[in-house]
Design a protein around this motif. Sequence first.
Motif, mmCIF file in Angstrom:
data_model
loop_
_atom_site.group_PDB
_atom_site.id
_atom_site.type_symbol
_atom_site.label_atom_id
_atom_site.label_comp_id
_atom_site.label_asym_id
_atom_site.label_seq_id
_atom_site.Cartn_x
_atom_site.Cartn_y
_atom_site.Cartn_z
ATOM 1 N N SER A 5 18.743 -15.166 -38.723
ATOM 2 C CA SER A 5 17.982 -15.666 -37.533
ATOM 3 C C SER A 5 16.759 -15.189 -37.754
ATOM 4 C CB SER A 5 18.487 -15.296 -36.328
ATOM 5 O OG SER A 5 18.622 -13.872 -36.127
ATOM 6 N N PRO A 6 15.639 -16.060 -37.243
ATOM 7 C CA PRO A 6 14.373 -15.646 -37.323
ATOM 8 C C PRO A 6 14.043 -14.283 -36.704
ATOM 9 C CG PRO A 6 14.512 -17.688 -36.333
ATOM 10 C CD PRO A 6 15.824 -17.021 -36.539
ATOM 11 N N GLY A 7 12.890 -13.562 -36.899
ATOM 12 C CA GLY A 7 12.609 -12.203 -36.532
ATOM 13 C C GLY A 7 11.709 -12.534 -35.244
ATOM 14 N N PHE A 8 10.512 -12.041 -35.066
ATOM 15 C CA PHE A 8 9.481 -12.372 -33.912
ATOM 16 C C PHE A 8 9.211 -13.982 -34.180
ATOM 17 C CE2 PHE A 8 8.503 -7.757 -33.675
ATOM 18 C CZ PHE A 8 9.040 -7.483 -32.397
ATOM 19 N N ALA A 9 9.004 -14.566 -33.064
ATOM 20 C CA ALA A 9 8.504 -15.920 -33.294
ATOM 21 C C ALA A 9 6.923 -15.976 -33.705
ATOM 22 C CB ALA A 9 8.545 -16.684 -31.757
ATOM 23 N N ASP A 10 6.156 -15.026 -32.913
ATOM 24 C CA ASP A 10 4.716 -14.869 -33.597
ATOM 25 C C ASP A 10 4.879 -13.183 -33.958
ATOM 26 O OD1 ASP A 10 2.169 -14.124 -33.659
ATOM 27 O OD2 ASP A 10 1.541 -15.782 -32.328
ATOM 28 N N PRO A 11 4.874 -13.215 -35.277
ATOM 29 C CA PRO A 11 4.991 -11.821 -35.582
ATOM 30 C C PRO A 11 3.990 -10.696 -35.366
ATOM 31 C CG PRO A 11 5.629 -13.285 -37.632
ATOM 32 C CD PRO A 11 5.054 -14.296 -36.401
ATOM 33 N N GLN A 16 2.690 -6.647 -31.695
ATOM 34 C CA GLN A 16 2.007 -5.931 -30.870
ATOM 35 C C GLN A 16 2.397 -5.668 -29.503
ATOM 36 O OE1 GLN A 16 -1.543 -8.087 -31.525
ATOM 37 N NE2 GLN A 16 -2.288 -6.922 -33.130
ATOM 38 N N ALA A 17 2.952 -6.711 -28.804
ATOM 39 C CA ALA A 17 3.402 -6.719 -27.531
ATOM 40 C C ALA A 17 4.439 -5.835 -27.338
ATOM 41 C CB ALA A 17 3.695 -8.145 -26.886
ATOM 42 N N SER A 18 5.422 -5.838 -28.228
ATOM 43 C CA SER A 18 6.789 -4.745 -28.092
ATOM 44 C C SER A 18 6.549 -3.436 -28.359
ATOM 45 C CB SER A 18 7.562 -5.380 -29.442
ATOM 46 O OG SER A 18 8.246 -6.615 -29.021
ATOM 47 N N PHE A 19 5.516 -2.956 -29.382
ATOM 48 C CA PHE A 19 5.063 -1.733 -29.607
ATOM 49 C C PHE A 19 4.309 -1.257 -28.276
ATOM 50 C CE2 PHE A 19 1.947 1.484 -31.015
ATOM 51 C CZ PHE A 19 2.939 1.995 -31.671
ATOM 52 N N ARG A 20 3.647 -2.161 -27.556
ATOM 53 C CA ARG A 20 2.844 -1.500 -26.380
ATOM 54 C C ARG A 20 3.802 -1.288 -25.174
ATOM 55 N NH1 ARG A 20 -1.741 0.629 -24.351
ATOM 56 N NH2 ARG A 20 -1.354 0.510 -22.297
ATOM 57 N N ALA A 21 4.905 -2.113 -25.286
ATOM 58 C CA ALA A 21 6.219 -1.923 -24.310
ATOM 59 C C ALA A 21 6.870 -0.539 -24.687
ATOM 60 C CB ALA A 21 7.108 -3.079 -24.300
ATOM 61 N N ILE A 22 6.995 -0.272 -25.955
ATOM 62 C CA ILE A 22 7.498 0.760 -26.305
ATOM 63 C C ILE A 22 6.568 2.078 -26.045
ATOM 64 C CG2 ILE A 22 8.368 2.409 -28.126
ATOM 65 C CD1 ILE A 22 9.254 -0.641 -29.506
ATOM 66 N N LEU A 23 5.430 1.940 -26.419
ATOM 67 C CA LEU A 23 4.348 2.964 -26.035
ATOM 68 C C LEU A 23 4.395 3.371 -24.441
ATOM 69 C CD1 LEU A 23 2.000 4.876 -27.291
ATOM 70 C CD2 LEU A 23 0.631 2.953 -26.868
ATOM 71 N N ASP A 24 4.204 2.338 -23.890
ATOM 72 C CA ASP A 24 4.341 2.449 -22.211
ATOM 73 C C ASP A 24 5.632 3.145 -21.868
ATOM 74 O OD1 ASP A 24 1.711 1.242 -22.034
ATOM 75 O OD2 ASP A 24 2.638 -0.526 -21.211
ATOM 76 N N ALA A 25 6.829 2.767 -22.361
ATOM 77 C CA ALA A 25 8.156 3.542 -22.167
ATOM 78 C C ALA A 25 7.975 5.047 -22.517
ATOM 79 C CB ALA A 25 9.150 3.026 -22.730
ATOM 80 N N ALA A 48 15.823 -6.309 -26.704
ATOM 81 C CA ALA A 48 14.914 -4.845 -26.616
ATOM 82 C C ALA A 48 15.047 -4.124 -27.757
ATOM 83 C CB ALA A 48 15.288 -4.206 -25.420
ATOM 84 N N ALA A 49 16.483 -3.850 -28.277
ATOM 85 C CA ALA A 49 16.676 -2.964 -29.489
ATOM 86 C C ALA A 49 16.470 -3.837 -30.579
ATOM 87 C CB ALA A 49 18.429 -2.714 -29.578
ATOM 88 N N GLY A 50 16.389 -5.195 -30.800
ATOM 89 C CA GLY A 50 15.851 -5.664 -31.984
ATOM 90 C C GLY A 50 14.380 -5.656 -32.014
ATOM 91 N N ALA A 51 13.609 -5.810 -30.928
ATOM 92 C CA ALA A 51 12.261 -5.918 -30.789
ATOM 93 C C ALA A 51 11.873 -4.517 -31.451
ATOM 94 C CB ALA A 51 11.678 -6.449 -29.698
ATOM 95 N N ALA A 52 12.319 -3.435 -30.688
ATOM 96 C CA ALA A 52 11.999 -2.055 -31.149
ATOM 97 C C ALA A 52 12.192 -1.642 -32.334
ATOM 98 C CB ALA A 52 12.918 -0.965 -30.198
ATOM 99 N N LEU A 53 13.353 -2.193 -32.981
ATOM 100 C CA LEU A 53 13.372 -1.877 -34.705
ATOM 101 C C LEU A 53 12.450 -2.782 -35.435
ATOM 102 C CD1 LEU A 53 17.206 -1.421 -34.524
ATOM 103 C CD2 LEU A 53 15.320 0.172 -35.172
ATOM 104 N N LEU A 54 12.134 -3.972 -35.028
ATOM 105 C CA LEU A 54 11.373 -4.767 -35.779
ATOM 106 C C LEU A 54 9.657 -4.250 -35.760
ATOM 107 C CD1 LEU A 54 12.358 -8.568 -35.480
ATOM 108 C CD2 LEU A 54 12.760 -7.012 -37.248
ATOM 109 N N SER A 55 9.441 -3.499 -34.467
ATOM 110 C CA SER A 55 8.374 -3.004 -34.286
ATOM 111 C C SER A 55 8.044 -1.602 -34.817
ATOM 112 C CB SER A 55 8.098 -2.755 -32.811
ATOM 113 O OG SER A 55 7.751 -3.992 -32.018
ATOM 114 N N LEU A 56 9.067 -1.047 -35.024
ATOM 115 C CA LEU A 56 9.075 0.499 -35.462
ATOM 116 C C LEU A 56 9.539 0.972 -36.835
ATOM 117 C CD1 LEU A 56 10.142 2.116 -32.234
ATOM 118 C CD2 LEU A 56 7.674 1.995 -32.754
#
Length: 191
Positions: A5-11, A16-25, A48-56
């Motif tokens: 399956s694809p990763g982020f629709a807009d890599p 960036q949005a996912s990293f920002r959410a993790i940083l805020d958390a 959330a877990a998929g986005a976190a791993l793709l971001s980090l």
Amino acid sequence: MTQLSPGFADPVLDAQASFRAILDAMSRPGRIQRIAARITPPAPLCTAAGAALLSLADADTPLWLDAGAGVAEWLRFHCGAPITGDIGSARFALACGAAPSLEALDVGTDEDPQLGATLILQVAGLVAGVGWCLTGPGIQNEHRLRVLGAPADFITAWAQNHALFPRGVDVLLCAGDSIAALPRSVTIAEG
């Protein structure tokens, strides 16, 4: 051959949005953040877990996981993270099933506490305003967070982890498209 399956629709923007959410958390422990990224990770991985791993995660961050070969292949392809069977050598540990012992993860050293691992723990749900009482840096007085599906012994294990500070393990709690962080500096008490 399995179709991934694809990763982020807009890599770029989704990362960036996912990293920002993790940083805020991480800077607001226990506060629930939403992952707005357009992503459909393979089961049993939640958004959330998929986005976190793709971001980090990347080629320099060994990853331990219990989510099966399909998730391992997806993460290897999209972020290049090497998969390890040795949880003690992992920078990130993904638990979709039973949570591993925090003691099994790398807690860093006194000289390099930043080398402590991050556990990405999928749970059944996150509810603000009730449950555990969190105190510490990033929390004005206290914050309440109910974690549905948390391990029964998590509070005890967390106290032992917190006692190691500045060493220790950080935890990202993921449920659906929601994420909340427990940095190792935070104290947790039953609510």
